[in-house]
Enzyme design. Sequence first.
Site, PDB file in Angstrom:
ATOM      1  N   LYS A  28      -7.990  -1.315   3.422  1.00  0.00           N
ATOM      2  CA  LYS A  28      -7.080  -0.324   3.157  1.00  0.00           C
ATOM      3  C   LYS A  28      -7.317   0.923   4.992  1.00  0.00           C
ATOM      4  CE  LYS A  28      -6.275   1.995   0.772  1.00  0.00           C
ATOM      5  NZ  LYS A  28      -5.122   2.280  -0.934  1.00  0.00           N
TER       6      LYS A  28
ATOM      7  N   LYS B 202       2.596   1.885   3.379  1.00  0.00           N
ATOM      8  CA  LYS B 202       1.741   2.043   4.944  1.00  0.00           C
ATOM      9  C   LYS B 202       2.188   1.139   5.511  1.00  0.00           C
ATOM     10  CE  LYS B 202      -2.334   4.456   3.042  1.00  0.00           C
ATOM     11  NZ  LYS B 202      -1.982   4.054   1.181  1.00  0.00           N
TER      12      LYS B 202
ATOM     13  N   ASP C 291       1.077  -0.851  -0.304  1.00  0.00           N
ATOM     14  CA  ASP C 291       0.239  -0.165   0.433  1.00  0.00           C
ATOM     15  C   ASP C 291       0.767   1.079   0.086  1.00  0.00           C
ATOM     16  OD1 ASP C 291      -2.990   0.721   2.108  1.00  0.00           O
ATOM     17  OD2 ASP C 291      -2.534   1.043  -0.121  1.00  0.00           O
TER      18      ASP C 291
ATOM     19  N   LYS D 190      -7.988  13.935  -3.556  1.00  0.00           N
ATOM     20  CA  LYS D 190      -8.645  13.831  -1.860  1.00  0.00           C
ATOM     21  C   LYS D 190      -8.876  14.759  -0.781  1.00  0.00           C
ATOM     22  CE  LYS D 190      -6.088  11.932   0.555  1.00  0.00           C
ATOM     23  NZ  LYS D 190      -4.863  10.565   0.533  1.00  0.00           N
TER      24      LYS D 190
HETATM   25  N1  LIG Z   1      -2.414   8.086  -3.629  1.00  0.00           N
HETATM   26  C1  LIG Z   1      -3.069   7.410  -4.652  1.00  0.00           C
HETATM   27  O1  LIG Z   1      -3.015   6.859  -5.491  1.00  0.00           O
HETATM   28  C2  LIG Z   1      -3.068   5.594  -3.360  1.00  0.00           C
HETATM   29  C3  LIG Z   1      -2.186   5.221  -1.983  1.00  0.00           C
HETATM   30  C4  LIG Z   1      -1.704   4.391  -1.428  1.00  0.00           C
HETATM   31  C5  LIG Z   1      -2.341   3.016  -2.726  1.00  0.00           C
HETATM   32  N2  LIG Z   1      -2.872   3.064  -3.661  1.00  0.00           N
HETATM   33  C6  LIG Z   1      -4.024   1.755  -4.379  1.00  0.00           C
HETATM   34  O2  LIG Z   1      -3.086   2.148  -5.248  1.00  0.00           O
HETATM   35  C7  LIG Z   1      -4.465   1.219  -6.120  1.00  0.00           C
HETATM   36  C8  LIG Z   1      -4.206   2.147  -7.834  1.00  0.00           C
HETATM   37  O3  LIG Z   1      -5.234   3.677  -7.776  1.00  0.00           O
HETATM   38  P1  LIG Z   1      -5.541   4.566  -8.602  1.00  0.00           P
HETATM   39  O4  LIG Z   1      -6.201   5.492  -8.149  1.00  0.00           O
HETATM   40  O5  LIG Z   1      -5.121   3.761  -9.679  1.00  0.00           O
HETATM   41  O6  LIG Z   1      -7.354   3.358  -8.945  1.00  0.00           O
HETATM   42  P2  LIG Z   1      -7.355   3.065  -9.740  1.00  0.00           P
HETATM   43  O7  LIG Z   1      -8.877   2.407  -9.616  1.00  0.00           O
HETATM   44  O8  LIG Z   1      -7.884   4.020 -10.709  1.00  0.00           O
HETATM   45  O9  LIG Z   1      -6.924   1.886 -11.102  1.00  0.00           O
HETATM   46  C9  LIG Z   1      -6.575   0.937 -10.519  1.00  0.00           C
HETATM   47  C10 LIG Z   1      -7.373  -0.131 -12.039  1.00  0.00           C
HETATM   48  O10 LIG Z   1      -6.958  -1.512 -11.857  1.00  0.00           O
HETATM   49  C11 LIG Z   1      -7.024  -1.978 -12.624  1.00  0.00           C
HETATM   50  N3  LIG Z   1      -7.693  -3.208 -12.524  1.00  0.00           N
HETATM   51  C12 LIG Z   1      -8.523  -3.522 -11.648  1.00  0.00           C
HETATM   52  N4  LIG Z   1      -8.125  -5.695 -10.876  1.00  0.00           N
HETATM   53  C13 LIG Z   1      -7.284  -5.582 -12.067  1.00  0.00           C
HETATM   54  C14 LIG Z   1      -6.781  -6.857 -12.154  1.00  0.00           C
HETATM   55  N5  LIG Z   1      -7.244  -8.580 -11.952  1.00  0.00           N
HETATM   56  N6  LIG Z   1      -5.755  -6.760 -13.161  1.00  0.00           N
HETATM   57  C15 LIG Z   1      -5.187  -5.873 -13.504  1.00  0.00           C
HETATM   58  N7  LIG Z   1      -6.348  -4.733 -13.076  1.00  0.00           N
HETATM   59  C16 LIG Z   1      -6.634  -4.420 -12.164  1.00  0.00           C
HETATM   60  C17 LIG Z   1      -8.414  -1.471 -12.863  1.00  0.00           C
HETATM   61  O11 LIG Z   1      -9.377  -1.802 -13.867  1.00  0.00           O
HETATM   62  C18 LIG Z   1      -7.910  -0.009 -12.962  1.00  0.00           C
HETATM   63  O12 LIG Z   1      -7.843   0.605 -14.481  1.00  0.00           O
HETATM   64  C19 LIG Z   1      -5.620   1.337  -5.276  1.00  0.00           C
HETATM   65  O13 LIG Z   1      -5.390  -0.216  -4.920  1.00  0.00           O
HETATM   66  C20 LIG Z   1      -5.272   1.996  -4.579  1.00  0.00           C
HETATM   67  O14 LIG Z   1      -6.025   1.991  -3.702  1.00  0.00           O
HETATM   68  C21 LIG Z   1      -3.236   4.491  -4.313  1.00  0.00           C
HETATM   69  O1  LIG Z   2      -1.789   7.257   1.505  1.00  0.00           O
HETATM   70  P1  LIG Z   2      -3.089   7.742   1.484  1.00  0.00           P
HETATM   71  O2  LIG Z   2      -3.403   9.417   1.775  1.00  0.00           O
HETATM   72  O3  LIG Z   2      -2.373   7.839   3.702  1.00  0.00           O
HETATM   73  O4  LIG Z   2      -4.270   7.132   1.637  1.00  0.00           O
HETATM   74  C1  LIG Z   2      -4.689   7.142   0.680  1.00  0.00           C
HETATM   75  C2  LIG Z   2      -5.952   7.106   1.207  1.00  0.00           C
HETATM   76  O5  LIG Z   2      -6.918   8.693   2.010  1.00  0.00           O
HETATM   77  C3  LIG Z   2      -7.567   6.621   0.175  1.00  0.00           C
HETATM   78  O6  LIG Z   2      -8.727   7.109   0.731  1.00  0.00           O
HETATM   79  C4  LIG Z   2      -7.274   5.938  -1.068  1.00  0.00           C
HETATM   80  O7  LIG Z   2      -7.879   6.214  -2.030  1.00  0.00           O
HETATM   81  C5  LIG Z   2      -5.458   5.855  -1.326  1.00  0.00           C
HETATM   82  O8  LIG Z   2      -5.396   4.826  -2.004  1.00  0.00           O
HETATM   83  C6  LIG Z   2      -4.752   6.075  -0.287  1.00  0.00           C
HETATM   84  O9  LIG Z   2      -4.659   5.063   0.356  1.00  0.00           O
END
Ligand SMILES: NC(=O)c1ccc[n+]([C@@H]2O[C@H](COP(=O)([O-])OP(=O)(O)OC[C@H]3O[C@@H](n4cnc5c(N)ncnc54)[C@H](O)[C@@H]3O)[C@@H](O)[C@H]2O)c1
Ligand SMILES: O=P([O-])([O-])O[C@@H]1[C@@H](O)[C@H](O)[C@@H](O)[C@H](O)[C@@H]1O
Length: 546
Positions: A384, A502, A335, A425
């Site tokens: 999460k 995280k 994460d 966010k």
């Molecule tokens: N700041 C952040 O953006 C942040 C921080 C921490 C964690 N994350 C994690 O990162 C991940 C991606 O975030 P995001 O904002 O890009 O999300 P998003 O939903 O925009 O992108 C996720 C992508 O994964 C694809 N997907 C889902 N299941 C799949 C699979 N089995 N195989 C291949 N592709 C698949 C979806 O179609 C989508 O395009 C999430 O799990 C999120 O919780 C994001």
């Molecule tokens: O990294 P961070 O900002 O603490 O955590 C984020 C969360 O606040 C948000 O809700 C979630 O969608 C993102 O995937 C990410 O995990």
Amino acid sequence: MAPHAEEHTGSTNGAGYSSGHSTAAATAAPQDAFTVHSPNVTYTDADIKSKYTYRTTKVEAGADGKYVATPLETAYDFKTERKVPKTGMMLVGWGGNNGTTVTAGIIANKRGLVWDTKEGCQEANYYGSVVMGSTVKLGTDAKTHKDVNIPFSQVLPMVHPNDLVIGGWDISKMNMADAMDRAKVLEPTLKAQVQKEMSAMVPLPSVYYPDFIAANQEDRADNVLEGSKACNAHVEKLRQDIRDFKTANGLDKVIVMWTANTERYASVIEGVNDTADNILKSIEQGHEEVSPSSVFAVACILENAPFINGSPQNTFVPGVMQLAEKHNAFIGGDDFKSGQTKMKSALVDFLISAGIKLTSIASYNHLGNNDGKNLSSQKQFRSKEISKSNVVDDMVEANHVLYKEGEHPDHCVVIKYMPAVADNKRALDEYYAEIFLGGHQTISLFNICEDSLLASPLIIDLVVLAEMMTRIQWKAASTDGAATTEYKNFHSVLSVLSYMLKAPMTPPGTPVVNALAKQRAALTNIFRACVGLEPESDMTLEHKLF
Ligand SMILES: NC(=O)c1ccc[n+]([C@@H]2O[C@H](COP(=O)([O-])OP(=O)(O)OC[C@H]3O[C@@H](n4cnc5c(N)ncnc54)[C@H](O)[C@@H]3O)[C@@H](O)[C@H]2O)c1
Ligand SMILES: O=P([O-])([O-])O[C@@H]1[C@@H](O)[C@H](O)[C@@H](O)[C@H](O)[C@@H]1O
């Protein structure tokens, strides 16, 4: 920084993309950035070898109930390969907000793009990347006695992100240009300049087991492999994808990064996913508790491609962890720590180490991207909630002056899906603490995190650092000149990546460190040891004892 390709041609096939001209001039190799002048460091064309004495303190309970502290020294030999390999980055979830943003960002930097915004011209940069945006203290200037700081990227010969060849999978077949539009993260003036290249980038079909992500994701799933449960065919197809990507792009190495949706936790079941043999057997039998992310992890382990989990689910069930150890393969997670939690880990570290008794943390945020949509489903939110809650544990447990055994601050995590704010966010936090003589301190934060613009540099750091770790080996130094043991890799679980994560994965039985400053110090000091330099202690005795 090793000289990186001025230009490399590449394919824009469905499995990968690499082309364009790297406008950044080739920069001096690290050995040109600095050389360590020491009998403990030797440079050859192939390697940097260092002799390093690791100093710790052993503590034992004495008979009188007092601690007895004994300084310990352990001698190690480190060896770092200097050749920077041509490296591929394969993203699972490539078509998501993070995947499209990091792809566009690398293209923009590689081409030195400048685009109009309402505040004026914006140049491409790598802000938010520890590797590309931060510095490390090398030492003190012999004449001025001032600190000399160098870019983190120059401490060891790391891959330059401009040279990463990008590919990946998505359950949505949308090409990267359309997916970038869907993400609503980047300025139109930037998108217009990368649109052509990104339209040629099409994700590979992926494994899709509907029960693991929110039902609201189903309308996206038009690019999926046959079969809705784990099977050997899925593992072998993903392995073939990695091999094909490597061959098509002439790569030396591939790093795979999970930036797909957050999955629900998989139940850890004895006989199913508790051992390496059982997880392989369960995949062969199509057990419904094996998640897509675990299938990707198994495929990567068997293909010797480091796999990093950027989401909070328990991809690395015990069987996957054991398989990685068995195959001496690298894994890391969980994460990305991008905004609200990163701030939390720094603030909690400051408060508690200042002797201020934090008694409650209320963490709320709302966001409107697809990640938020997926997290609006309780099972995915729970994954999460766990990763966002455990980040304070080590700091609390380390201070038994403030906290009795088992005592900890109240801590709540709330995430709401509000489409209107898209990727921007809003994080609202309240930190409540007891201070001197019954006083209280209340810290209220309002933190707008443009989530993908904060997470994308972390993806780069995780990929570059994971690749770097594959080129560092160690052995116990011989003390009597006897035949020394062979060089070994670091443990399969790359806990050195914790600064970007995280819920840092650590080798079984080892402690989790969440304090942000400690995480960064561990990373920089391990890299300093590889070039024979002592940890940065900040004692600066040279400025105190004269
Ligand atoms: N700041 C952040 O953006 C942040 C921080 C921490 C964690 N994350 C994690 O990162 C991940 C991606 O975030 P995001 O904002 O890009 O999300 P998003 O939903 O925009 O992108 C996720 C992508 O994964 C694809 N997907 C889902 N299941 C799949 C699979 N089995 N195989 C291949 N592709 C698949 C979806 O179609 C989508 O395009 C999430 O799990 C999120 O919780 C994001
Ligand atoms: O990294 P961070 O900002 O603490 O955590 C984020 C969360 O606040 C948000 O809700 C979630 O969608 C993102 O995937 C990410 O995990």
